[in-house]
Design a protein around this motif. Sequence first.
Motif, PDB file in Angstrom:
ATOM      1  N   ASP A   1       0.703  -1.470  -0.005  1.00 53.66           N
ATOM      2  CA  ASP A   1       0.029   0.172  -0.024  1.00 53.66           C
ATOM      3  C   ASP A   1       0.768   1.211   0.073  1.00 53.66           C
ATOM      4  O   ASP A   1       0.532   2.079  -0.682  1.00 53.66           O
ATOM      5  N   ASP A   2       1.986   1.137   0.745  1.00 50.74           N
ATOM      6  CA  ASP A   2       2.665   2.535   0.837  1.00 50.74           C
ATOM      7  C   ASP A   2       3.514   2.679  -0.613  1.00 50.74           C
ATOM      8  O   ASP A   2       3.611   3.937  -1.051  1.00 50.74           O
ATOM      9  N   THR A   3       3.828   1.926  -1.360  1.00 53.11           N
ATOM     10  CA  THR A   3       4.336   1.944  -2.535  1.00 53.11           C
ATOM     11  C   THR A   3       3.307   2.373  -3.810  1.00 53.11           C
ATOM     12  O   THR A   3       3.521   3.422  -4.410  1.00 53.11           O
ATOM     13  N   LYS A   4       2.051   1.842  -3.489  1.00 51.49           N
ATOM     14  CA  LYS A   4       1.005   2.256  -4.277  1.00 51.49           C
ATOM     15  C   LYS A   4       0.846   3.738  -4.251  1.00 51.49           C
ATOM     16  O   LYS A   4       0.674   4.603  -5.111  1.00 51.49           O
ATOM     17  N   ARG A   5       0.721   3.999  -2.870  1.00 52.29           N
ATOM     18  CA  ARG A   5       0.173   5.433  -2.466  1.00 52.29           C
ATOM     19  C   ARG A   5       0.888   6.369  -3.226  1.00 52.29           C
ATOM     20  O   ARG A   5       0.897   7.427  -3.545  1.00 52.29           O
ATOM     21  N   LYS A   6       2.516   6.185  -3.013  1.00 55.90           N
ATOM     22  CA  LYS A   6       3.568   6.925  -3.280  1.00 55.90           C
ATOM     23  C   LYS A   6       3.830   7.226  -4.709  1.00 55.90           C
ATOM     24  O   LYS A   6       3.645   8.100  -5.348  1.00 55.90           O
ATOM     25  N   VAL A   7       3.883   6.052  -5.418  1.00 59.17           N
ATOM     26  CA  VAL A   7       4.080   6.177  -6.911  1.00 59.17           C
ATOM     27  C   VAL A   7       3.170   6.513  -7.411  1.00 59.17           C
ATOM     28  O   VAL A   7       2.898   7.429  -8.454  1.00 59.17           O
ATOM     29  N   LEU A   8       1.736   6.217  -7.270  1.00 61.51           N
ATOM     30  CA  LEU A   8       0.568   6.719  -7.797  1.00 61.51           C
ATOM     31  C   LEU A   8       0.332   8.210  -7.374  1.00 61.51           C
ATOM     32  O   LEU A   8      -0.205   9.144  -8.189  1.00 61.51           O
ATOM     33  N   GLY A   9       0.611   8.619  -6.277  1.00 53.44           N
ATOM     34  CA  GLY A   9       0.498   9.907  -5.903  1.00 53.44           C
ATOM     35  C   GLY A   9       1.504  10.924  -6.622  1.00 53.44           C
ATOM     36  O   GLY A   9       1.006  11.849  -7.273  1.00 53.44           O
ATOM     37  N   ASP A  10       2.720  10.555  -6.897  1.00 55.70           N
ATOM     38  CA  ASP A  10       3.658  11.090  -7.882  1.00 55.70           C
ATOM     39  C   ASP A  10       3.087  11.285  -9.309  1.00 55.70           C
ATOM     40  O   ASP A  10       2.823  12.156  -9.899  1.00 55.70           O
ATOM     41  N   LEU A  11       2.397  10.158  -9.482  1.00 59.24           N
ATOM     42  CA  LEU A  11       1.856  10.173 -11.023  1.00 59.24           C
ATOM     43  C   LEU A  11       0.610  11.021 -10.970  1.00 59.24           C
ATOM     44  O   LEU A  11       0.616  11.905 -11.929  1.00 59.24           O
ATOM     45  N   ILE A  12      -0.197  10.849 -10.221  1.00 57.87           N
ATOM     46  CA  ILE A  12      -1.448  11.876  -9.932  1.00 57.87           C
ATOM     47  C   ILE A  12      -1.120  13.385  -9.982  1.00 57.87           C
ATOM     48  O   ILE A  12      -1.485  14.106 -11.014  1.00 57.87           O
ATOM     49  N   ALA A  13       0.013  13.879  -9.162  1.00 64.05           N
ATOM     50  CA  ALA A  13       0.445  14.967  -9.410  1.00 64.05           C
ATOM     51  C   ALA A  13       0.954  15.618 -10.686  1.00 64.05           C
ATOM     52  O   ALA A  13       0.438  16.680 -11.309  1.00 64.05           O
ATOM     53  N   GLY A  14       1.655  14.609 -11.160  1.00 63.52           N
ATOM     54  CA  GLY A  14       2.321  14.996 -12.577  1.00 63.52           C
ATOM     55  C   GLY A  14       1.307  15.103 -13.686  1.00 63.52           C
ATOM     56  O   GLY A  14       1.287  16.020 -14.513  1.00 63.52           O
ATOM     57  N   LEU A  15       0.369  14.197 -13.617  1.00 62.77           N
ATOM     58  CA  LEU A  15      -0.803  14.348 -14.658  1.00 62.77           C
ATOM     59  C   LEU A  15      -1.754  15.431 -14.397  1.00 62.77           C
ATOM     60  O   LEU A  15      -2.220  16.139 -15.284  1.00 62.77           O
ATOM     61  N   GLN A  16      -1.768  15.912 -13.161  1.00 61.12           N
ATOM     62  CA  GLN A  16      -2.777  17.262 -12.673  1.00 61.12           C
ATOM     63  C   GLN A  16      -1.903  18.297 -13.376  1.00 61.12           C
ATOM     64  O   GLN A  16      -2.493  19.200 -13.871  1.00 61.12           O
ATOM     65  N   GLN A  17      -0.614  18.209 -13.486  1.00 55.81           N
ATOM     66  CA  GLN A  17       0.182  19.505 -14.037  1.00 55.81           C
ATOM     67  C   GLN A  17      -0.027  19.776 -15.275  1.00 55.81           C
ATOM     68  O   GLN A  17      -0.134  20.710 -15.856  1.00 55.81           O
ATOM     69  N   GLY A  18      -0.502  18.408 -16.098  1.00 57.03           N
ATOM     70  CA  GLY A  18      -0.638  18.556 -17.529  1.00 57.03           C
ATOM     71  C   GLY A  18      -2.325  18.631 -17.718  1.00 57.03           C
ATOM     72  O   GLY A  18      -2.874  18.404 -18.687  1.00 57.03           O
ATOM     73  N   ASP A  19      -2.929  19.219 -16.606  1.00 59.57           N
ATOM     74  CA  ASP A  19      -4.348  19.423 -16.665  1.00 59.57           C
ATOM     75  C   ASP A  19      -5.430  18.250 -16.887  1.00 59.57           C
ATOM     76  O   ASP A  19      -6.285  18.243 -17.610  1.00 59.57           O
ATOM     77  N   TRP A  20      -5.138  17.331 -16.244  1.00 55.29           N
ATOM     78  CA  TRP A  20      -5.948  16.160 -16.167  1.00 55.29           C
ATOM     79  C   TRP A  20      -7.210  16.361 -15.666  1.00 55.29           C
ATOM     80  O   TRP A  20      -7.528  17.001 -14.308  1.00 55.29           O
TER      81      TRP A  20
END
Length: 154
Positions: A24-43
């Motif tokens: 769970d910690d890995t999923k939360r960190k990796v996907l959290g970073d991915l979410i932040a990056g995609l949001q920067q691209g106006d997801w």
Amino acid sequence: MGWSSANEIFNPVARALQTAGADDDTKRKVLGDLIAGLQQGDWDTEDESLEDFLDDPAIVAAFADHGVHTNDGRCCRQNLSAEAQRRITEALAEQFADGHHERGMRVNFQAPDGYPASRNVQPDEAAQVAIDAIRDLLTSTATAQQPTGTTDPR
């Protein structure tokens, strides 16, 4: 203008982490970073991806960490329930660490003959009783707070 195709990036990565058995910690960190990056691209359709992963508390938490929730709040209720269950189980397991039932660690229930009864329980059983009681309390509180004429989306 938003970016809806980001779901085609996020969803396969999230599924791959699930399939690989990432903790769970890995999923939360990796996907959290991915979410932040995609949001920067106006997801702008991240809530659609969230809907696809409501059964995974770590992924729901990653979205919540970045301000993404379902319109009806199901994500938060589910995540809070899972987190409460985990914490209660851990706390009760500590009480049972020596393998002996502690005094007072009993569950009351109605026996098949209709009379009240109680018995010693294991931590996971006690946690389930506690979380059921908490869920009932949260459900009754949420229902009581709804304006007249609305329905509970759960």
